[in-house]
Design a protein around this motif. Structure first.
Motif, PDB file in Angstrom:
ATOM      1  N   ASN A  21     -36.136  12.060  60.357  1.00  8.73           N
ATOM      2  CA  ASN A  21     -36.079  13.531  60.451  1.00  8.73           C
ATOM      3  C   ASN A  21     -34.670  14.082  60.274  1.00  8.73           C
ATOM      4  O   ASN A  21     -34.352  15.170  60.737  1.00  8.73           O
ATOM      5  CB  ASN A  21     -36.664  14.027  61.774  1.00  8.73           C
ATOM      6  CG  ASN A  21     -37.272  15.417  61.635  1.00  8.73           C
ATOM      7  OD1 ASN A  21     -37.913  15.713  60.629  1.00  8.73           O
ATOM      8  ND2 ASN A  21     -37.059  16.271  62.614  1.00  8.73           N
ATOM      9  N   GLU A  22     -33.817  13.329  59.588  1.00 10.04           N
ATOM     10  CA  GLU A  22     -32.495  13.818  59.209  1.00 10.04           C
ATOM     11  C   GLU A  22     -32.346  13.690  57.700  1.00 10.04           C
ATOM     12  O   GLU A  22     -32.936  12.802  57.072  1.00 10.04           O
ATOM     13  CB  GLU A  22     -31.397  13.037  59.924  1.00 10.04           C
ATOM     14  CG  GLU A  22     -31.380  13.244  61.424  1.00 10.04           C
ATOM     15  CD  GLU A  22     -30.180  12.595  62.091  1.00 10.04           C
ATOM     16  OE1 GLU A  22     -29.236  12.219  61.363  1.00 10.04           O
ATOM     17  OE2 GLU A  22     -30.173  12.471  63.327  1.00 10.04           O
TER      18      GLU A  22
ATOM     19  N   CYS B 115     -35.604  19.757  54.225  1.00 11.15           N
ATOM     20  CA  CYS B 115     -36.378  20.053  55.432  1.00 11.15           C
ATOM     21  C   CYS B 115     -37.475  21.048  55.083  1.00 11.15           C
ATOM     22  O   CYS B 115     -37.183  22.141  54.568  1.00 11.15           O
ATOM     23  CB  CYS B 115     -35.481  20.622  56.536  1.00 11.15           C
ATOM     24  SG  CYS B 115     -34.344  19.424  57.266  1.00 11.15           S
TER      25      CYS B 115
ATOM     26  N   CYS C 128     -30.396   7.815  56.201  1.00 10.08           N
ATOM     27  CA  CYS C 128     -30.393   8.741  57.330  1.00 10.08           C
ATOM     28  C   CYS C 128     -31.476   8.354  58.336  1.00 10.08           C
ATOM     29  O   CYS C 128     -32.524   7.828  57.958  1.00 10.08           O
ATOM     30  CB  CYS C 128     -30.640  10.168  56.845  1.00 10.08           C
ATOM     31  SG  CYS C 128     -29.249  10.887  55.960  1.00 10.08           S
TER      32      CYS C 128
ATOM     33  N   LYS D 138     -29.754  17.026  60.960  1.00 11.04           N
ATOM     34  CA  LYS D 138     -31.056  16.911  61.622  1.00 11.04           C
ATOM     35  C   LYS D 138     -31.881  18.157  61.350  1.00 11.04           C
ATOM     36  O   LYS D 138     -31.390  19.283  61.481  1.00 11.04           O
ATOM     37  CB  LYS D 138     -30.870  16.706  63.121  1.00 11.04           C
ATOM     38  CG  LYS D 138     -32.160  16.405  63.871  1.00 11.04           C
ATOM     39  CD  LYS D 138     -31.879  16.117  65.329  1.00 11.04           C
ATOM     40  CE  LYS D 138     -33.160  15.793  66.086  1.00 11.04           C
ATOM     41  NZ  LYS D 138     -33.811  14.590  65.549  1.00 11.04           N
ATOM     42  N   CYS D 139     -33.133  17.959  60.961  1.00 11.02           N
ATOM     43  CA  CYS D 139     -34.030  19.087  60.757  1.00 11.02           C
ATOM     44  C   CYS D 139     -34.360  19.713  62.107  1.00 11.02           C
ATOM     45  O   CYS D 139     -34.465  19.020  63.129  1.00 11.02           O
ATOM     46  CB  CYS D 139     -35.312  18.636  60.060  1.00 11.02           C
ATOM     47  SG  CYS D 139     -35.086  18.050  58.362  1.00 11.02           S
TER      48      CYS D 139
ATOM     49  N   CYS E 297     -25.513  12.994  58.399  1.00 10.85           N
ATOM     50  CA  CYS E 297     -26.845  13.508  58.104  1.00 10.85           C
ATOM     51  C   CYS E 297     -27.097  14.759  58.956  1.00 10.85           C
ATOM     52  O   CYS E 297     -26.570  14.888  60.063  1.00 10.85           O
ATOM     53  CB  CYS E 297     -27.897  12.454  58.393  1.00 10.85           C
ATOM     54  SG  CYS E 297     -27.748  10.957  57.375  1.00 10.85           S
TER      55      CYS E 297
END
Length: 769
Positions: free
Chosen positions: A460-461, A487, A457, A473-474, A471
């Motif tokens: 930040n995913e 996350c 990913c 995403k946060c 994926c």
């Protein structure tokens, strides 16, 4: 038939009989047999030679082609035909054969049941071997829909013609049935043919062990047996229609023998082959057979005493005809009572309306319904075929599939599964290994969806499940773990006094403030000395005081920001540095005016005496205050957050608001510094012991260098680094002013006091001349 004839409530005082006709696999022979069935002879249609007995219905076998072929002729006479083969939607939907009825329950959920099993074991790469025919093509269509819906891929599809399997050479048979099976561990075999043993033989011949075969109830093991211990079909999973047990059948099989049923030629032949009998020369009867011989004593590879789906269908078909006949006789009896006339003659076609709507429960409790449109989907028993060692041939019930309950409750399985020979644990059948947390599936070009690569990913995913296609995403206030499977909440941070960087900057700022205050005190103490008086003592005091505020200004940047500090940061920085730089400009202009005064009464002398350079400070400061006022009035600085610069943190910082205004303020400071640098540079070589033009030149050079360097670093930095860089630039530029301008003076005051006197000044002047 024996059950019906013994039942006093079904066809009382009537004995039900039957006659057996073989349908060879020839269209003409089927028609010929049908004519014999109808007329008693095969030469002249529409003329019946039967005098003693006539059939009221015909039960046809497993093949759809046979039912349709016979039905074409029988339909001319509306002769009832009950098929005991597996359920065929074509017969139901085709209005060509309204007199054909199906005893089998509807099994249109077979594809769903098999796919549910595949999902249970997470088998996503499956081969299909299907017998050609109407039902085979229908099953292929159904199972493809279910597999596509559940993201299961078909590794290969092999349509097998029964004639092709039967008559091709063994080398070709190997290519047909075994070439593609090496790709997968799970293969679905759909049977709808009478040539089952031929297909089994091709698989057995090549001993394809290590495969899991999933098949329907029409499959049965080759009854010939083998001379070796291994078996390709050990561990086969079979979907069989669910039936309640018919209790009398075991007793019937146990007691059946040729002497009890002498008219059954096939039973006599079977007895001769399996119980070492011989034929009597007198009447061809059996003799010298194994004592107390019984079918139940035979091994499973010679005779299977359990009832198959076809056996249940035959049982229900006979009962359906019996119930229909019973109902018709009751109707005739009622008509006789009403009309006082006895009716005993009827035609077979009169059974059709009754057969079409008949419903009853057989002796085992199963509901029988010949109306195809009102039938419900059958429930399935899932059987595990145990055949190790070869000849065991046990079918053990593992579970069931019920299409009439909620989806998550349809399939039930036990863990007593015997897998195929060579497999000790649950096998896997996938094209690609599952993508674990932190990875997503990427399809492989030109291959099915089950064949994929696993791609990490992006930053930040995350993926928190296996085989995810995208994926996730946060959010801005969360960050991905190192494994990228979760996350986590970001912690809030800023340039705090407790941080190492914050401590260093705050300590430096306070140290420079104290140092500047000490220099100011030193200058006040020696205010009457020539070196302090020579360069405009008031401007020096103003510059030192402004530098004290410049060094205190960074303290506004350290700590948790708020609206007030965000505004004060920029306005204080702009104003105090403007005062400092304008003071330097005033000092520079003072030096210029001092050396330009060569004659009394001249205008420059008047400017110097009147203190005109001192007005530069308020004028320049007012201009900067105006710029700051416009900035604060249009788009002032405000509290902002940066969720991307630092992993796992949300940085609270001050946003400049209007970058254009910030650059205008900084540009104005730069223009003042460049003007001061230019003027000081021009007068740097003027002769005087106390001429500070060189020092002013160096101070402005340091100041401009610092802020020119700051701009690209400001644009390339993020988060707390931006704040730290701005504070660092303020401290360095202020320290440059302090060091370059006042360090030489402090050196003379403290270490060379002899030069800080009028006599020293004169001596220096004479030696210079």
């Amino acid at each position: 038939i024996e059950q019906i004839n013994k039942n006093p409530h079904l066809l009382p005082n009537i004995s039900l009989g039957y006659e057996f006709h073989n349908f060879p696999y020839s269209h003409w022979r089927m028609l010929e047999t049908s004519l014999i069935l109808l007329t008693g002879q095969n030469d002249i249609p529409n003329y019946s030679c039967r005098r003693k007995s006539k059939s009221v219905a015909v039960l046809t076998g497993t093949s759809w082609a046979a039912s349709a072929q016979v039905g074409t002729l029988l339909e001319l006479y509306k002769f009832p035909q009950v098929s005991f083969g597996s359920f065929d939607p074509v017969l139901r939907d085709n209005g060509q054969f309204p007199s054909i009825y199906q005893a089998a329950p509807k099994d249109t959920s077979l594809a769903l049941a098999m796919v549910s099993l595949l999902l249970h074991f997470r088998w996503t790469w499956v081969g299909l071997v299907i017998m050609e025919g109407q039902k085979g093509f229908q099953f292929l269509s159904d199972v493809r829909v279910e597999m596509d819906r559940n993201k299961i891929c078909v590794a290969f599809v092999k349509m097998v013609s029964t004639h092709l399997v039967s008559y091709m050479a063994s080398a070709k048979e190997y290519i047909i049935l075994t070439k593609e099976t090496s790709q997968v561990n799970v293969v679905i075999i759909y049977y709808d043919t009478d040539f089952l043993n031929d297909v089994n033989h091709n698989i057995e011949q090549n001993l394809l062990t290590g495969k899991v075969w999933v098949t329907n109830s029409q499959w049965h093991a080759d009854m010939t047996g083998k001379n070796f211990i291994l078996n390709s079909f050990h561990g086969t999973l079979i979907f069989s229609n669910h039936h309640e047990e018919i209790s009398d059948f075991k007793t019937f099989v146990q007691e059946a023998n040729p002497s009890k049923y002498p008219e059954d030629f096939y039973l006599t032949r079977f007895w001769f082959s399996n119980f070492h009998c011989s034929f009597s020369d007198a009447d061809c009867s059996l003799k010298d057979c194994t004592p107390n011989a019984s079918l139940v004593h035979l091994p499973a590879n010679h005779f299977d005493p359990t009832m198959t789906d076809w056996s249940h269908n035959v049982h229900n078909a006979v009962y359906a005809v019996a119930h229909a006949l019973h109902e018709m006789l009751l109707q005739q009896a009622q008509m006789s009572l009403m009309g006082n006339k006895k009716v005993t003659i009827f035609s077979p076609w009169q059974l059709n309306p009754i057969l079409k709507n008949i419903q009853f429960n057989n002796p085992a409790g199963d509901q029988v319904n010949l109306n195809d449109r009102s039938k419900v989907d059958v429930q399935y028993d899932i059987l595990n075929f145990w055949n190790f060692p070869e000849g065991l041939r046990l079918k053990v019930k593992l579970g069931a599939f019920n299409p009439h309950v909620p989806h998550d409750q349809q399939l039930s399985l036990s863990d007593m599964i015997e897998w195929a020979t060579g497999i000790t644990e649950m096998p896997y059948s996938v094209c690609s290994e599952s993508c674990h947390h932190g990875f997503r599936k990427t399809s492989q070009e030109g291959k099915p969806a089950c064949c994929f690569d696993c791609t990490p990913c992006p930053e930040n995913e995350i993926t928190n499940d296996t085989d995810m296609e995208q994926c996730v995403k946060c959010s801005d206030d969360h960050y991905a773990t190192i494994q990228q499977d979760l996350c986590l909440q970001k912690s809030v941070t800023f340039l705090a006094h407790e941080d190492l960087m914050g401590k260093m900057l705050a300590g430096t700022a306070l140290s420079l403030t104290v140092l500047t205050a000490a220099v100011l005190g030193l200058f006040v103490k020696h205010q009457d000395t020539p070196i302090v008086k020579a360069n405009n003592r008031a401007l020096s005091y103003t510059l030192l005081i402004s530098l004290i505020f410049c060094f205190l200004c960074p303290l506004l940047f350290i700590g948790q920001p708020n609206t007030a500090t965000c505004i004060l940061q920029q306005t204080t920085f702009a104003v105090v540095f403007t005062v400092a730089v304008s003071t330097v400009l005033a000092k520079t202009i003072t030096v210029v005016l001092a050396f330009k005064v060569t004659a009394p009464g001249r205008r420059m002398r008047q400017l110097l005496v009147s203190g005109a350079p001192n007005y530069i400070i308020p004028i320049c400061t007012m201009i900067q205050l105006t710029l700051c006022g416009v900035w604060m009035g249009t788009n002032p600085p405000y509290i902002d957050t940066d969720a991307h610069s630092e992993h796992g943190h949300i940085v609270i910082m001050c946003n400049k608001g209007s970058l254009a205004a910030f650059y205008c303020v900084l540009g104005y400071l730069g223009s003042l510094a460049m003007l001061s640098f230019t003027v000081a540079f021009l007068v740097r070589n003027l002769p005087d012991s106390f001429n500070e033009a060189k020092f002013l030149t160096f101070s402005m050079l340091v100041f401009c260098s610092v802020w020119v360097t700051f701009l690209p670093m400001y644009h390339s930095s993020k988060g707390k680094v931006i704040v730290a860089m701005e504070v660092f630039s303020i401290l360095v530029s202020g320290a440059g002013l302090l060091g370059c301008i006042f360090a030489p003076k402090c050196y003379i005051i403290l270490l060379r006091p002899e030069r800080n006197s009028l006599h020293g000044f004169r001596d220096k002047t004479r030696s210079g001349k």
